[in-house]
Design a protein around this motif. Structure first.
Motif, PDB file in Angstrom:
ATOM      1  N   GLU A  22      27.167  43.886  60.229  1.00  0.00           N
ATOM      2  CA  GLU A  22      28.142  44.699  60.960  1.00  0.00           C
ATOM      3  C   GLU A  22      27.396  45.634  61.895  1.00  0.00           C
ATOM      4  O   GLU A  22      26.306  46.112  61.579  1.00  0.00           O
ATOM      5  N   ASP A  46      31.068  43.995  46.778  1.00  0.00           N
ATOM      6  CA  ASP A  46      31.644  43.843  48.111  1.00  0.00           C
ATOM      7  C   ASP A  46      31.286  45.014  49.018  1.00  0.00           C
ATOM      8  O   ASP A  46      31.526  44.975  50.221  1.00  0.00           O
ATOM      9  N   LYS A  47      30.718  46.074  48.445  1.00  0.00           N
ATOM     10  CA  LYS A  47      30.336  47.231  49.262  1.00  0.00           C
ATOM     11  C   LYS A  47      28.896  47.127  49.760  1.00  0.00           C
ATOM     12  O   LYS A  47      28.484  47.866  50.642  1.00  0.00           O
ATOM     13  N   ARG A  62      20.589  36.581  56.761  1.00  0.00           N
ATOM     14  CA  ARG A  62      21.707  36.729  57.700  1.00  0.00           C
ATOM     15  C   ARG A  62      21.259  36.328  59.105  1.00  0.00           C
ATOM     16  O   ARG A  62      22.007  35.719  59.859  1.00  0.00           O
ATOM     17  N   ARG A 115      26.160  46.043  52.017  1.00  0.00           N
ATOM     18  CA  ARG A 115      26.381  45.559  53.374  1.00  0.00           C
ATOM     19  C   ARG A 115      25.085  45.396  54.141  1.00  0.00           C
ATOM     20  O   ARG A 115      24.051  45.944  53.799  1.00  0.00           O
ATOM     21  N   SER A 161      22.015  48.199  49.586  1.00  0.00           N
ATOM     22  CA  SER A 161      22.414  47.492  48.379  1.00  0.00           C
ATOM     23  C   SER A 161      21.965  48.246  47.137  1.00  0.00           C
ATOM     24  O   SER A 161      21.304  49.279  47.210  1.00  0.00           O
ATOM     25  N   GLN A 180      27.191  38.912  53.092  1.00  0.00           N
ATOM     26  CA  GLN A 180      27.874  39.922  53.911  1.00  0.00           C
ATOM     27  C   GLN A 180      27.434  39.772  55.364  1.00  0.00           C
ATOM     28  O   GLN A 180      26.254  39.899  55.673  1.00  0.00           O
ATOM     29  N   THR A 181      28.412  39.517  56.233  1.00  0.00           N
ATOM     30  CA  THR A 181      28.109  39.398  57.661  1.00  0.00           C
ATOM     31  C   THR A 181      27.544  40.722  58.182  1.00  0.00           C
ATOM     32  O   THR A 181      27.949  41.787  57.739  1.00  0.00           O
ATOM     33  N   ALA A 186      23.783  41.193  48.765  1.00  0.00           N
ATOM     34  CA  ALA A 186      24.377  41.267  50.102  1.00  0.00           C
ATOM     35  C   ALA A 186      24.184  39.976  50.900  1.00  0.00           C
ATOM     36  O   ALA A 186      24.354  39.969  52.117  1.00  0.00           O
ATOM     37  N   THR A 226      19.688  46.136  55.150  1.00  0.00           N
ATOM     38  CA  THR A 226      20.546  45.846  54.006  1.00  0.00           C
ATOM     39  C   THR A 226      20.695  47.126  53.191  1.00  0.00           C
ATOM     40  O   THR A 226      19.707  47.794  52.914  1.00  0.00           O
TER      41      THR A 226
END
Lengths: 306, 442
Positions: B18, B293-294, B170, B296, B286, B15-16, B12, B284
């Motif tokens: 969210e 891509d899932k 992140r 997050r 994961s 991944q920005t 992850a 996270t």
């Protein structure tokens, strides 16, 4: 003599060496004799006699560091009150009382009882535990496979603790079974159970006992969700008891074995069959330990710590 | 010394973060920190706003708890957490999203630091700041130095040596500027001359981002570190950065260091500059079986149902175990009907195959655990002593120094449950030591 000549050793040296050793030996003996006299410790001969009357398992159930330490304490205090062997036979206790020169107190034989019926059928596992096989560890980690925070974890810390080989885990129910013949009621298992599931109770007349086989202190509805045989703290048993032997505290009934007269009224009254009456004659309803079936429960999650 | 190299699996990483949707109901545990549980100060029916104090610190080692959503308190009860044990908690039913007036919720970056040392520490305490690296130790206690103690280094832990977790990465990329201001605040609070941000060199983007933000701040340096587990552990990080060794049983301050996690530094920034308590957590979600891509990173309110968070990603079919907080030191979740708390930095789905332990065989005396132990202990021995209830030997062989990183168990070719027994032994030995010092007070 040939040998000595062969090794080229002077005979006089040999004699000298022997003499020196002999002198050292005699000197040491004399010194030790006087030291032994000077530092002689007077020990009560009763201690050794009492040790002979104790089981010698050094289980620690009495609260002292082994049988000898208990004997020393008995002699020092001159009484058996507060320092007696919970696992000793009546005859041996009488002998000890004789040695101490006191009256043998009335001792009730005790036995360990498992206050949990959370078998695989009554309390199906919701998660699976896969980690160190130790109740102490599992207890730190999570509430238990069946979700009951007070019930038996089934990892057998009590089995490991028992010095008399009296406890084993039933492979089908995964609950401990106490061997009535072997259990001396020393209480080491109860001390090693991280959840206090095991209680030391009076063995009872003719080995008959009535007790609440549950340790769950949650509210009834919550307890019921996790286990079919959980005490829900309804208090029906306490109402029906003619001897006021039953109290309900934090959603859990408890039968005081000093007051219980084994009338078994509570057993019939309990809606969850959480009260067990053992060793009663068969014709009357005497529920044997929980019914047993194979473990075929769904496993959602595996519990372990990496 | 020691250490291992587990597969990083930072799926992850890119991944920005969210914003997770607000929950309709939040269950706020009073035990979101190390130490005594907080004392609930609201009752059923009370109206609360976001950021309002609902649980008061109860003792020296304890922390304040604030409402993560606005609405009505519907219950103050004991509710099971991820272990299945019931913990005191406050249940809030959400009505809108109304914040306390004194909290600045704008995204603007406030760079001017107005508060002094004591005010900053008081603010940390008031806003319930705890170490968000996982241990959740109340942060203000670290900064309360005795007169003879002096902090030389402020060390910021952005190593993130645990596999999978990507929140610090992140954070460094998305909030570098705030983090640097946070470090400046912590510098004032600690009185240190310099701050070092330690970051493992598998995070080049984060390193560059922090280094760019740290320009013009002469006291702050960003220090890339070689990849190794457990480098994010306090004592190991101090050693890697300063070369100093924290003595047995001592705190980092004894060698002039204070260590804070990067996420904690961000929380300090939020508390001091915006008066924002910890009401949100970065998490996270994961796992290897989750499509890449899932996986997050979420920013979610405390008290959100963890099931809802997992459902947002989708629990893979072959999941055998779900871990909260890193595969090495995190805890397996025994009870899914639980709620997010401070310091829950990840939910990881382990497949059935990954979660099974291998068959345990006898110890080979190969010594791999000894070379892996970052504290220089002999784990196979401690395991044996603990199993045999020889707690005096456990103490003699330094069981209390174990940081429970799990390197020994990871490296063991016989799959022996070393850490499990060391933990049991550590708990029992600790209890014996405490009992002894209580019996013979000096």
């Amino acid at each position: 003599m040939n040998m000595i000549i062969l090794l080229n050793v002077d005979v006089a040296v040999l004699w000298q060496a022997a003499l020196i050793l002999a002198v050292i030996g005699v000197l040491a003996a004399v010194i030790l004799f006087f030291i032994a006299k000077k530092f002689h410790v007077e020990e009560d001969p009763r201690i050794d006699l009492i040790v002979e009357c104790l089981p010698g398992a050094n289980c620690g159930g009495c609260g002292f560091a082994g049988c000898r330490n208990l004997a020393e304490n008995m002699v020092a205090r001159g009484t058996m009150e507060g320092c007696s062997c919970p696992g000793n036979s009546k005859e041996n206790n009488a002998k000890i009382a004789g040695i101490l020169g006191i009256e043998a107190g009335e001792t009730t034989p005790k036995i360990a009882v498992v206050r949990c019926q959370g078998s695989c059928e009554n309390a199906p596992a919701k998660v699976q535990y896969d980690s160190a096989f130790s109740c102490a560890f599992a207890n730190n980690l999570f509430a238990g496979e069946n979700g009951c925070p007070n019930g038996c974890l089934g990892c057998g810390d009590c089995v490991k603790a028992c010095n008399f080989g009296a406890i084993s885990i039933d492979p089908e129910t995964r609950l401990p079974i106490v061997d009535e013949e072997k259990c001396v009621g020393c209480g080491v298992c109860a001390k090693n159970c991280p959840r206090g599931v095991i209680e030391i109770r009076a063995k009872g007349p003719k080995n008959r006992r009535v007790y609440v086989a549950c340790n769950n202190k949650e509210k009834g509805a919550v307890a019921m969700k996790n286990c079919k045989a959980a005490c829900i703290g309804c208090g029906k048993c306490a109402k029906v008891c003619p001897f006021e032997a039953i109290t309900v505290e934090s959603n859990l009934a408890y039968i005081d074995f000093t007051k219980c007269k084994m009338c078994k009224k509570c057993v019939a009254e309990c809606p969850k069959n959480a009260i067990l009456a053992v060793n009663f004659p068969a014709p009357k309803p005497a529920p044997a330990p929980a019914p047993e079936t194979k473990n075929e429960t769904a496993e959602e999650t595996t519990i372990s710590n990496q | 010394m020691g250490g291992i190299h587990p597969e990083a699996n930072k799926i992850a990483h890119n991944q920005t973060v969210e914003e997770f949707p607000l929950p309709d109901q939040a269950v706020v545990y009073m035990t979101q920190h190390l130490g005594a549980p907080a004392k609930p100060i609201v009752q059923k029916g009370d109206k609360v706003k976001v950021g309002q104090l609902i649980g008061e610190a109860n003792g020296f080692v304890s922390a304040n708890i604030h409402a993560p959503i606005s609405g009505t308190v519907s219950r103050v009860d004991a509710i099971a957490d991820i272990s299945g044990y019931k913990k005191p908690a406050i249940v809030i039913d959400r009505e809108g999203d109304e914040w306390m007036e004194d909290i600045d919720t704008t995204p603007d970056i406030v760079s001017e630091i107005k508060l002094g040392k004591d005010e900053i520490i008081a603010r940390m305490k008031d806003r319930g700041i705890v170490g968000l690296g996982g241990a959740c130790f109340p942060t203000h206690i670290k900064y309360m130095l005795k007169p003879e103690q002096k902090c030389e280094y402020l060390i910021v832990n952005a190593a993130e040596c645990e596999p999978y977790i990507s929140t610090d990465n992140r954070m460094a990329i998305e909030h570098a500027e705030e983090c640097i201001i946070g470090v400046e605040i912590a510098l004032i609070a600690s009185g240190a001359d310099q701050a070092v941000i330690g970051i493992e060199d598998n995070k080049p983007e984060a390193t560059a981002s922090l280094a760019a933000a740290a320009k013009g701040h002469p006291k702050i340096t960003v220090q890339p570190l070689r990849i190794k587990y457990p480098q994010g552990a306090e004592k190991q990080l101090i050693n890697a950065i300063t070369g100093r060794c924290v003595p047995n049983g001592a705190l980092p301050i004894s060698v002039g260091c204070i260590v804070n996690n990067l996420t904690t530094i961000y929380a300090i920034y939020q508390a001091v500059q915006k008066n924002m308590p910890i009401v949100q957590t970065f998490t996270t979600v994961s796992g290897k079986s989750v499509p890449a891509d899932k996986c997050r990173n979420f920013h979610l309110r405390l008290g959100t149902s963890i099931k809802a968070v997992m459902d947002a990603v989708g629990i893979p079919e072959d999941t055998g175990k779900i871990i909260s907080g890193g595969p090495m030191m995190g805890k397996a979740i025994a009870h899914l009907d639980a709620y997010a708390a401070k310091g829950m930095s990840s939910f990881l789905f382990m497949s059935e195959k990954e979660s099974r332990r291998g068959e345990v065989s006898p110890c080979l005396r190969c010594g791999k655990c000894v070379s892996a132990c970052p504290m220089g202990l002999e784990p196979y021995r401690l395991h044996a002593f603990s199993e045999l209830n020889r707690f005096d030997d456990c103490e003699k062989y330094g069981i209390m120094n174990c940081i429970e990183c799990g390197s020994c168990q990871y490296t063991c070719p016989s799959n022996r449950p070393i850490l499990d027994f060391v933990r049991v032994g550590k708990a029992k030995t600790g209890a014996l030591i405490r009992a002894r010092s209580a019996a013979n007070p000096k």
